[in-house]
Scaffold this motif. Structure first.
Motif, PDB file in Angstrom:
ATOM      1  N   LYS A  44       0.836  -1.200   0.000  1.00  0.00           N
ATOM      2  CA  LYS A  44       0.000   0.000   0.000  1.00  0.00           C
ATOM      3  C   LYS A  44       0.871   1.251   0.000  1.00  0.00           C
ATOM      4  N   GLU A  45       0.259   2.372  -0.356  1.00  0.00           N
ATOM      5  CA  GLU A  45       0.972   3.632  -0.325  1.00  0.00           C
ATOM      6  C   GLU A  45       1.077   4.159   1.106  1.00  0.00           C
ATOM      7  N   ARG A  46       2.079   4.984   1.305  1.00  0.00           N
ATOM      8  CA  ARG A  46       2.230   5.605   2.620  1.00  0.00           C
ATOM      9  C   ARG A  46       1.059   6.547   2.874  1.00  0.00           C
ATOM     10  N   GLU A  47       0.537   6.515   4.107  1.00  0.00           N
ATOM     11  CA  GLU A  47      -0.625   7.327   4.427  1.00  0.00           C
ATOM     12  C   GLU A  47      -0.406   8.120   5.715  1.00  0.00           C
ATOM     13  N   PHE A  48      -1.126   9.230   5.801  1.00  0.00           N
ATOM     14  CA  PHE A  48      -1.077  10.089   6.973  1.00  0.00           C
ATOM     15  C   PHE A  48      -1.751   9.404   8.160  1.00  0.00           C
ATOM     16  N   VAL A  49      -1.152   9.591   9.353  1.00  0.00           N
ATOM     17  CA  VAL A  49      -1.732   9.042  10.575  1.00  0.00           C
ATOM     18  C   VAL A  49      -2.131  10.161  11.546  1.00  0.00           C
ATOM     19  N   ALA A  50      -1.167  11.032  11.872  1.00  0.00           N
ATOM     20  CA  ALA A  50      -1.439  12.082  12.860  1.00  0.00           C
ATOM     21  C   ALA A  50      -0.416  13.200  12.698  1.00  0.00           C
ATOM     22  N   ALA A  51      -0.784  14.398  13.155  1.00  0.00           N
ATOM     23  CA  ALA A  51       0.131  15.535  13.097  1.00  0.00           C
ATOM     24  C   ALA A  51      -0.099  16.430  14.304  1.00  0.00           C
ATOM     25  N   ILE A  52       0.954  17.186  14.649  1.00  0.00           N
ATOM     26  CA  ILE A  52       0.880  18.095  15.782  1.00  0.00           C
ATOM     27  C   ILE A  52       1.600  19.379  15.403  1.00  0.00           C
ATOM     28  N   SER A  53       1.045  20.517  15.797  1.00  0.00           N
ATOM     29  CA  SER A  53       1.666  21.796  15.480  1.00  0.00           C
ATOM     30  C   SER A  53       2.952  21.988  16.278  1.00  0.00           C
ATOM     31  N   TRP A  54       3.735  23.016  15.894  1.00  0.00           N
ATOM     32  CA  TRP A  54       5.018  23.213  16.568  1.00  0.00           C
ATOM     33  C   TRP A  54       4.823  23.495  18.046  1.00  0.00           C
ATOM     34  N   SER A  55       3.742  24.166  18.409  1.00  0.00           N
ATOM     35  CA  SER A  55       3.506  24.493  19.813  1.00  0.00           C
ATOM     36  C   SER A  55       2.897  23.322  20.581  1.00  0.00           C
ATOM     37  N   GLY A  56       2.332  22.386  19.844  1.00  0.00           N
ATOM     38  CA  GLY A  56       1.695  21.251  20.500  1.00  0.00           C
ATOM     39  C   GLY A  56       0.235  21.457  20.851  1.00  0.00           C
ATOM     40  N   ASP A  57      -0.301  22.642  20.548  1.00  0.00           N
ATOM     41  CA  ASP A  57      -1.678  22.913  20.958  1.00  0.00           C
ATOM     42  C   ASP A  57      -2.712  22.513  19.915  1.00  0.00           C
ATOM     43  N   HIS A 101       7.714  21.481   6.919  1.00  0.00           N
ATOM     44  CA  HIS A 101       8.393  22.726   6.549  1.00  0.00           C
ATOM     45  C   HIS A 101       7.803  23.921   7.271  1.00  0.00           C
ATOM     46  N   MET A 102       6.700  23.720   7.986  1.00  0.00           N
ATOM     47  CA  MET A 102       5.941  24.842   8.529  1.00  0.00           C
ATOM     48  C   MET A 102       5.494  24.527   9.946  1.00  0.00           C
ATOM     49  N   PRO A 103       5.113  25.542  10.709  1.00  0.00           N
ATOM     50  CA  PRO A 103       4.666  25.301  12.087  1.00  0.00           C
ATOM     51  C   PRO A 103       3.247  24.757  12.198  1.00  0.00           C
ATOM     52  N   ALA A 104       2.433  24.972  11.182  1.00  0.00           N
ATOM     53  CA  ALA A 104       1.042  24.540  11.238  1.00  0.00           C
ATOM     54  C   ALA A 104       0.907  23.110  10.725  1.00  0.00           C
ATOM     55  N   ILE A 105      -0.161  22.483  11.143  1.00  0.00           N
ATOM     56  CA  ILE A 105      -0.416  21.089  10.777  1.00  0.00           C
ATOM     57  C   ILE A 105      -0.665  20.964   9.272  1.00  0.00           C
ATOM     58  N   THR A 106      -0.117  19.914   8.680  1.00  0.00           N
ATOM     59  CA  THR A 106      -0.442  19.546   7.316  1.00  0.00           C
ATOM     60  C   THR A 106      -0.523  18.030   7.229  1.00  0.00           C
ATOM     61  N   THR A 107      -1.437  17.542   6.409  1.00  0.00           N
ATOM     62  CA  THR A 107      -1.546  16.097   6.209  1.00  0.00           C
ATOM     63  C   THR A 107      -0.851  15.662   4.918  1.00  0.00           C
ATOM     64  N   ALA A 108      -0.389  16.633   4.147  1.00  0.00           N
ATOM     65  CA  ALA A 108       0.221  16.323   2.855  1.00  0.00           C
ATOM     66  C   ALA A 108       1.679  15.924   3.022  1.00  0.00           C
ATOM     67  N   GLN A 109       2.068  14.850   2.368  1.00  0.00           N
ATOM     68  CA  GLN A 109       3.452  14.374   2.496  1.00  0.00           C
ATOM     69  C   GLN A 109       4.456  15.383   1.934  1.00  0.00           C
ATOM     70  N   TRP A 110       4.036  16.159   0.923  1.00  0.00           N
ATOM     71  CA  TRP A 110       4.963  17.135   0.349  1.00  0.00           C
ATOM     72  C   TRP A 110       5.282  18.257   1.322  1.00  0.00           C
ATOM     73  N   GLY A 111       4.481  18.353   2.382  1.00  0.00           N
ATOM     74  CA  GLY A 111       4.725  19.387   3.385  1.00  0.00           C
ATOM     75  C   GLY A 111       5.808  19.020   4.383  1.00  0.00           C
ATOM     76  N   TYR A 112       6.319  17.816   4.277  1.00  0.00           N
ATOM     77  CA  TYR A 112       7.316  17.328   5.231  1.00  0.00           C
ATOM     78  C   TYR A 112       8.661  17.171   4.524  1.00  0.00           C
ATOM     79  N   GLY A 113       9.693  17.796   5.111  1.00  0.00           N
ATOM     80  CA  GLY A 113      10.987  17.788   4.460  1.00  0.00           C
ATOM     81  C   GLY A 113      11.975  16.797   5.040  1.00  0.00           C
ATOM     82  N   TYR A 114      11.705  16.300   6.219  1.00  0.00           N
ATOM     83  CA  TYR A 114      12.621  15.367   6.882  1.00  0.00           C
ATOM     84  C   TYR A 114      11.841  14.145   7.355  1.00  0.00           C
ATOM     85  N   TRP A 115      12.444  12.984   7.127  1.00  0.00           N
ATOM     86  CA  TRP A 115      11.785  11.720   7.452  1.00  0.00           C
ATOM     87  C   TRP A 115      12.733  10.814   8.219  1.00  0.00           C
TER      88      TRP A 115
END
Length: 125
Positions: A44-57, A101-115
């Motif tokens: 299967k393809e990689r899928e989003f599970v959960a995300a948290i903002s930089w502040s954690g709130d 890449h950003m402080p706000a939550i994103t579910t898109a894989q392209w929004g993540y630069g480090y794995w």
């Protein structure tokens, strides 16, 4: 550069729990990075599970894990966690931690630069 290392995976029976950890090193990752967990099951393809903002709130979950999984972070320890309860066989996958890449939550894989390299979670029935 941010280096991420996951741990805490393993084999568990259905209904059990696991807590995954993701340790970050390199430049301070808390200052501008939301964090996320993704997973990839065999075939299967990689899928989003959960995300948290930089502040954690702010947190966000895939419908498939909502109410069972909890994401949290400890910026003092440069660590993000995924508490997984009431595990099901369909949760079996390699779980990846990622820094956005950003402080706000994103579910898109392209929004993540480090794995991270991933950690295997296997849930037996």
């Amino acid at each position: 550069q941010v280096h991420l290392v996951e741990s805490g995976g393993g084999l568990v029976q259905a209904g059990g729990s696991l807590r995954l950890s993701c340790a970050a090193s390199g430049r301070t990752f808390s200052s501008n990075n939301a964090m996320g967990w993704f997973r990839q099951a065999p075939g299967k393809e990689r899928e989003f599970v959960a995300a948290i903002s930089w502040s954690g709130d702010s947190t966000y979950y895939a419908d498939s894990v909502k109410g069972r999984f909890t994401i949290s972070r400890d910026n003092a320890k440069n660590t993000v966690y995924l508490q997984m309860n009431t595990l099901k066989p369909e949760d079996t996958a390699v779980y990846y931690c990622a820094a956005a890449h950003m402080p706000a939550i994103t579910t898109a894989q392209w929004g993540y630069g480090y794995w991270g390299q991933g950690t295997q979670v296997t849930v037996s029935s």
